[in-house]
Write a protein that holds these residues in place. Structure first.
Motif, mmCIF file in Angstrom:
data_model
loop_
_atom_site.group_PDB
_atom_site.id
_atom_site.type_symbol
_atom_site.label_atom_id
_atom_site.label_comp_id
_atom_site.label_asym_id
_atom_site.label_seq_id
_atom_site.Cartn_x
_atom_site.Cartn_y
_atom_site.Cartn_z
ATOM 1 N N ASP A 169 -0.108 -9.535 5.406
ATOM 2 C CA ASP A 169 -0.314 -8.242 4.875
ATOM 3 C C ASP A 169 1.313 -7.733 4.613
ATOM 4 O OD1 ASP A 169 -1.680 -5.684 4.900
ATOM 5 O OD2 ASP A 169 -0.109 -5.201 6.419
ATOM 6 N N GLN B 37 1.985 -9.011 1.139
ATOM 7 C CA GLN B 37 1.230 -8.374 0.128
ATOM 8 C C GLN B 37 1.949 -6.876 -0.254
ATOM 9 O OE1 GLN B 37 -1.260 -9.138 -1.939
ATOM 10 N NE2 GLN B 37 -2.777 -9.964 -1.166
ATOM 11 N N ARG B 38 2.518 -6.345 0.847
ATOM 12 C CA ARG B 38 3.041 -4.858 0.962
ATOM 13 C C ARG B 38 4.338 -4.911 0.210
ATOM 14 N NH1 ARG B 38 -0.840 -1.374 3.155
ATOM 15 N NH2 ARG B 38 -2.617 -2.336 4.333
ATOM 16 N N GLN C 177 2.122 -4.145 12.222
ATOM 17 C CA GLN C 177 1.292 -3.958 10.873
ATOM 18 C C GLN C 177 0.806 -2.731 10.580
ATOM 19 O OE1 GLN C 177 -2.211 -3.392 10.233
ATOM 20 N NE2 GLN C 177 -1.964 -3.526 7.938
ATOM 21 N N ALA D 220 2.052 -0.288 7.725
ATOM 22 C CA ALA D 220 1.126 0.206 6.772
ATOM 23 C C ALA D 220 1.103 1.781 6.603
ATOM 24 C CB ALA D 220 -0.370 -0.013 6.989
ATOM 25 N N MET E 8 4.426 2.663 4.633
ATOM 26 C CA MET E 8 4.212 2.364 3.122
ATOM 27 C C MET E 8 3.212 3.416 2.582
ATOM 28 S SD MET E 8 5.743 -0.322 2.262
ATOM 29 C CE MET E 8 6.779 0.586 3.720
ATOM 30 N N ALA F 253 9.552 -1.014 1.358
ATOM 31 C CA ALA F 253 8.938 -2.029 2.303
ATOM 32 C C ALA F 253 10.159 -2.679 3.120
ATOM 33 C CB ALA F 253 8.405 -3.131 1.322
ATOM 34 N N TYR G 107 10.458 -2.334 7.251
ATOM 35 C CA TYR G 107 9.934 -3.388 8.021
ATOM 36 C C TYR G 107 11.217 -3.804 8.920
ATOM 37 C CZ TYR G 107 9.391 -8.565 8.808
ATOM 38 O OH TYR G 107 9.453 -9.940 9.424
ATOM 39 N N PRO H 145 -7.136 0.917 2.480
ATOM 40 C CA PRO H 145 -5.472 0.875 2.089
ATOM 41 C C PRO H 145 -4.635 0.640 3.484
ATOM 42 C CG PRO H 145 -6.641 2.878 1.445
ATOM 43 C CD PRO H 145 -7.575 2.302 2.397
ATOM 44 N N ARG I 125 -4.198 -6.502 4.627
ATOM 45 C CA ARG I 125 -4.697 -7.082 3.191
ATOM 46 C C ARG I 125 -5.347 -8.694 3.376
ATOM 47 N NH1 ARG I 125 -0.750 -3.861 -1.012
ATOM 48 N NH2 ARG I 125 -1.518 -1.713 -0.556
ATOM 49 N N SER J 91 -9.987 -6.541 2.232
ATOM 50 C CA SER J 91 -9.097 -6.490 3.599
ATOM 51 C C SER J 91 -9.805 -7.390 4.544
ATOM 52 C CB SER J 91 -9.711 -4.884 3.989
ATOM 53 O OG SER J 91 -9.341 -3.981 3.119
#
Lengths: 221, 201
Positions: free
Chosen positions: A147, A150-151, A179, A183, A186, A192, A196, B170, B174, B185
């Motif tokens: 994750d 990905q972000r 996480q 999220a 973001m 990012a 983090y 969202p 992910r 997801s």
């Protein structure tokens, strides 16, 4: 041998092979994978997909994961070449994940680790994570790693940070909270990497102030 | 938090999860970014879907509820063992997993907020990505909802809106891959981290 007979034989072989490799991985609510693949894709693509699945089965990779990947492609109307490339890549990642985590890794760990590898985490990072948490599952940390990448967090930062957390004895709840907070950061428009780093720099406990379920997951064998 | 929740550790834990994940609202810009991404991904969507996007999506203010659901499922998967020991019927919010068969599957409630949608389906590796097999229905709050038995382990999922628009949540973790051009997801259900007592292969 006539071309028609040859076609029939080849088709039968494809169906038989697909049925064999997917029999144990068949979702109960889904039509037979062999039927669908053969009906939708060219003979060449179907044969190649069968080849990948057969090889994966010989390597004792988790077949349900691979057949699910085929079904995902079917559901999304992907063409045969794309499904083939995806399944081939995924099978390789599963094998690499097993090499990195060891033969005792369970399918869930392998799935998470394969995802991490496909996102760019090096196998060496997986090995460091395993070394930092030798007796418990890495599924949750690996899901969080995926994750984060990905972000937008660089792979090196993700692997270094998570290995550090594991080395400090962080439990799954801390990874989950990390996480979640990341999220949200973001979604609020933060960058990012700074977000983090900020979360990693927070004292342990700050990252688990809201949810702190006990670590209940049993040890690996 | 109610008095019952304060004295019941499982309910207290579930309440904490609800507070953590149900409360947030995404900034308007963030929701728009998600919807724009959806629009871009699904450029070949049906006419109805484009209409839904243009006329309806901007009025979707609580899409994040779905993300919250996803996150709770993710965390809930970790805590279901604790809930299970007390035979909890599941969280009252309908967002946390209830439990019936240890080590094999969990009953999970998926919630998706899309007030202008006409049809929402849940797809995932646990149902063969079959968009016709798991239709959500509206609950009393107007959200889309479905109960699904999901095997323990790591799973990918998405929602399919009006038959063609695939939407990942969202805030939920992910998925690792979008091999087929669609984001998904992740949920880690129940004993997803257990050793290979029940291999999926």
């Amino acid at each position: 041998m006539s071309s028609a007979l040859s076609r029939i034989i080849r088709k039968t072989l494809i169906l038989s092979a697909l049925a064999a490799v997917s029999l144990s991985a068949q979702h109960p609510d889904s039509p037979p994978l062999a039927d669908v693949v053969n009906a939708k894709y060219s003979r060449a693509d179907a044969q190649a997909i069968v080849g990948v699945l057969s090889e994966a089965q010989a390597q004792r990779l988790p077949m349900l994961l691979l057949t699910a990947k085929v079904r995902e492609g079917l559901a999304m109307n992907a063409d045969g070449a794309r499904v083939l490339a995806t399944v081939r890549s995924y099978a390789k990642a599963l094998g690499d994940a097993r090499d990195a985590l060891g033969a005792t890794a369970n399918p869930t760990e392998l799935e998470a680790a394969a995802g991490a590898l496909r996102m760019g985490l090096p196998a060496a990072a997986l090995k460091r994570m395993r070394a930092a948490r030798p007796s418990r599952s890495l599924s949750a940390p690996l899901v969080v790693a995926v994750d984060l990448v990905q972000r937008g967090v660089p792979v090196d930062s993700v692997s270094a940070g998570l290995v550090s957390l594991l080395g400090a004895g962080a439990g799954d709840s801390e990874f989950l909270t990390l996480q979640s907070q990341f999220a949200h950061a973001m979604m609020n428009g933060q960058q990012a990497l700074p977000a983090y780093r900020s979360l990693l720099a927070a004292p342990r406990g700050m990252n688990q102030s809201v949810v702190h379920p006990p670590d209940m997951l049993p040890d690996r064998p | 938090m109610s008095e019952y929740e304060q004295h019941n550790p499982d309910e207290r834990l579930a309440a904490e999860l609800r507070e953590l994940y149900a409360a947030p609202r995404a900034p308007v810009g963030a929701v728009d970014r998600v919807l724009d991404a959806v629009r871009g991904d699904r450029g070949a969507s049906s006419r109805d879907s484009r209409h839904w996007l243009s006329a309806g999506l901007r009025r979707v203010s609580v899409v994040v509820l779905a993300a919250a659901a996803g996150l709770v499922l993710f965390a809930g998967g970790i805590v279901t063992d604790r809930l299970m020991r007390h035979d909890s019927p599941g969280a009252s919010s309908g967002m946390v997993a209830a439990v019936s068969e240890p080590d094999s599957a969990r009953d999970i409630t998926f919630v998706f907020a899309a007030p202008n949608a006409h049809d929402v389906a849940l797809v995932g590796d646990f149902n063969g990505w079959n968009r016709h097999g798991a239709k959500l229905v509206r609950n009393v709050a107007g959200d889309w909802q479905i109960h699904v038995r999901v095997p323990t382990g790591l799973h990918m999922y998405a929602f399919v809106v009006d038959g063609s628009i695939w939407v990942a949540t969202p805030l939920a973790p992910r998925g690792a891959d979008d091999d087929y051009g669609v984001a998904s997801s992740t949920i880690l259900v129940g004993a997803g981290a257990r050793p290979a007592a029940a291999p999926r292969s």
